[in-house]
Design a protein around this motif. Structure first.
Motif, short mmCIF file in Angstrom:
data_model
loop_
_atom_site.label_atom_id
_atom_site.label_comp_id
_atom_site.label_asym_id
_atom_site.label_seq_id
_atom_site.Cartn_x
_atom_site.Cartn_y
_atom_site.Cartn_z
N SER A 4 0.83 -1.20 0.06
CA SER A 4 0.08 -0.12 -0.03
C SER A 4 0.85 1.16 -0.17
O SER A 4 2.24 1.33 0.34
N LEU A 5 0.28 2.45 -0.26
CA LEU A 5 0.73 3.69 -0.19
C LEU A 5 1.71 3.76 1.05
O LEU A 5 2.82 4.18 1.20
N GLY A 43 6.28 4.39 4.58
CA GLY A 43 7.11 3.91 5.69
C GLY A 43 8.36 3.31 5.39
O GLY A 43 9.28 3.62 6.25
N ALA A 44 8.22 2.66 4.23
CA ALA A 44 9.76 1.74 4.16
C ALA A 44 10.73 2.70 3.54
O ALA A 44 11.98 2.69 3.97
N ALA A 45 10.37 3.90 2.80
CA ALA A 45 11.37 4.71 2.35
C ALA A 45 11.75 5.59 3.56
O ALA A 45 12.94 5.70 3.83
N MET A 72 4.43 6.73 17.18
CA MET A 72 3.80 7.49 15.86
C MET A 72 4.71 7.29 14.93
O MET A 72 4.26 6.56 13.77
N LEU A 73 5.79 7.62 15.04
CA LEU A 73 6.83 7.32 14.00
C LEU A 73 7.04 5.77 13.57
O LEU A 73 7.11 5.32 12.40
N SER A 74 6.78 4.73 14.55
CA SER A 74 7.27 3.39 14.47
C SER A 74 5.89 3.19 13.42
O SER A 74 5.95 2.16 12.51
N LYS A 75 4.65 3.33 13.82
CA LYS A 75 3.38 3.00 13.29
C LYS A 75 3.67 3.49 11.51
O LYS A 75 3.25 2.74 10.83
N ILE A 76 4.14 4.73 11.19
CA ILE A 76 4.17 5.28 10.06
C ILE A 76 5.19 4.41 9.31
O ILE A 76 4.94 3.86 8.12
N GLU A 77 6.47 4.22 9.88
CA GLU A 77 7.27 3.26 9.37
C GLU A 77 6.58 1.84 8.81
O GLU A 77 7.29 1.27 7.87
N ASN A 78 6.13 1.22 9.77
CA ASN A 78 5.47 -0.16 9.48
C ASN A 78 4.09 -0.15 8.53
O ASN A 78 3.51 -0.90 8.51
N GLY A 79 3.96 1.04 8.00
CA GLY A 79 2.49 1.18 7.31
C GLY A 79 1.37 1.06 7.71
O GLY A 79 0.39 0.66 7.45
N GLN A 80 1.27 1.30 9.20
CA GLN A 80 0.11 0.98 10.13
C GLN A 80 -0.98 2.07 10.28
O GLN A 80 -1.79 2.00 10.81
N THR A 81 -0.35 3.41 9.76
CA THR A 81 -1.17 4.58 9.94
C THR A 81 -0.79 5.60 8.77
O THR A 81 0.25 5.48 7.88
N THR A 82 -1.72 6.48 8.63
CA THR A 82 -1.69 7.43 7.25
C THR A 82 -1.33 8.82 8.16
O THR A 82 -1.72 9.17 8.90
N ALA A 83 0.04 9.05 7.66
CA ALA A 83 0.31 10.59 8.35
C ALA A 83 0.06 11.64 7.58
O ALA A 83 -0.14 11.40 5.97
N GLY A 84 -0.06 12.82 8.12
CA GLY A 84 -0.77 13.94 7.20
C GLY A 84 0.44 14.43 6.44
O GLY A 84 1.58 14.25 6.91
N MET A 85 0.19 15.60 5.61
CA MET A 85 1.31 15.66 4.78
C MET A 85 2.23 16.88 5.57
O MET A 85 3.44 16.66 5.26
N ASP A 86 1.71 17.61 6.61
CA ASP A 86 2.68 18.34 7.32
C ASP A 86 3.48 17.54 8.15
O ASP A 86 4.82 17.85 8.36
N THR A 87 2.96 16.38 8.63
CA THR A 87 3.94 15.43 9.39
C THR A 87 4.93 14.82 8.38
O THR A 87 6.30 14.84 8.83
N LEU A 88 4.93 14.23 7.21
CA LEU A 88 5.57 13.90 6.37
C LEU A 88 6.56 14.79 5.96
O LEU A 88 7.76 14.57 5.88
N ALA A 89 6.17 16.16 5.83
CA ALA A 89 7.25 17.10 5.37
C ALA A 89 8.30 17.38 6.79
O ALA A 89 9.22 17.76 6.22
N ARG A 90 7.67 17.31 7.68
CA ARG A 90 8.71 17.34 8.95
C ARG A 90 9.69 16.24 8.80
O ARG A 90 10.81 16.56 9.20
N ILE A 91 8.96 15.01 8.53
CA ILE A 91 10.24 13.78 8.72
C ILE A 91 11.03 13.98 7.48
O ILE A 91 12.15 13.82 7.67
N MET A 114 10.02 15.51 -0.26
CA MET A 114 8.75 14.75 0.07
C MET A 114 8.42 13.86 -1.15
O MET A 114 8.06 12.68 -0.92
N SER A 115 8.71 14.15 -2.33
CA SER A 115 8.42 13.48 -3.63
C SER A 115 9.38 12.07 -3.53
O SER A 115 9.04 11.01 -3.70
N MET A 116 10.54 12.01 -2.60
CA MET A 116 11.22 11.02 -2.39
C MET A 116 10.66 9.86 -1.93
O MET A 116 10.84 8.67 -2.00
N LEU A 117 9.79 10.12 -0.72
CA LEU A 117 9.14 9.20 0.30
C LEU A 117 8.14 8.45 -0.91
O LEU A 117 7.80 7.51 -0.30
#
Length: 200
Positions: free
Chosen positions: A11-12, A17-19, A44-63, A71-74
């Motif tokens: 999934s997305l 998360g893997a990236a 929360m970061l662990s859940k994002i990395e494991n694909g268990q939750t959808t992160a908002g764009m603001d959160t992904l931008a900070r990561i 962002m596009s690399m992710l």
């Protein structure tokens, strides 16, 4: 792209998360270090990395900023087939949270630009109720709206426009704009933001 044990493509959420995990490990950073710098919890970061939750764009931008990547690399490995097309099935667009929006206002991003420069962003926007004051937006580029369901008065600068199904509206993104009055809910419309091209 590798398929999982049942033969399905990841999934997305799993791909993003893997990236993130791959970039974090490449920089020898711990979950705690990245989470702290990105302003989120380690769990929360662990859940994002494991694909268990959808992160908002603001959160992904900070990561992405903490990891020193765009962002596009992710998103770059998602749907990376030999085709140059990207097919998003109904209901499968990534739900994102735009700054200033709360409950009752849902954005689904329908394409994930994979180049180094973001060219456009198409959103399916759903507004279920009128319980909040809607924000005003300003951004680079042009925006195109296409009304699918309901009725809305939409303000662009000093003008307001009544939009009904089948109506469209286009305007400069830098002019303050946003919903003025929700005339008939639920409301559903497409919003496509086209960003200016960078000079070579």
């Amino acid at each position: 792209m590798d398929r999982d044990q049942s033969g399905n493509l990841p999934s997305l959420e799993e791909t993003v998360g893997a990236a993130i995990r791959e970039q974090r490990q490449r920089h020898s950073l711990t979950l705690a270090q990245v989470a702290e710098q990105a302003g989120i919890s380690r769990g929360m970061l662990s859940k994002i990395e494991n694909g268990q939750t959808t992160a908002g764009m603001d959160t992904l931008a900070r990561i992405a900023r903490v990891l020193g990547v765009s962002m596009s690399m992710l998103f770059s490995k998602y749907d990376a087939t030999s085709s140059s097309a990207q097919h998003i099935k109904k209901g499968a667009g990534m739900e994102v949270v735009r700054r200033g929006t709360k409950s009752g206002h849902t954005y689904h991003l329908l394409a994930y630009d994979q180049g180094p420069v973001k060219l456009f962003e198409p959103f399916l926007i759903t507004i279920d109720d009128d319980t909040e004051r809607y924000p005003t937006f300003e951004h680079p580029g042009h925006e195109f709206l296409y009304m699918l369901e309901g009725k809305i008065e939409y303000r662009v600068g000093q003008e307001t426009y009544l939009l009904e199904p089948g109506d469209s509206l286009s305007f400069e993104g830098e002019v303050p704009h946003g919903p003025e009055r929700l005339a008939k809910c639920p409301i559903k419309f497409l919003s496509v933001i086209v960003y200016p091209r960078q000079a070579d």
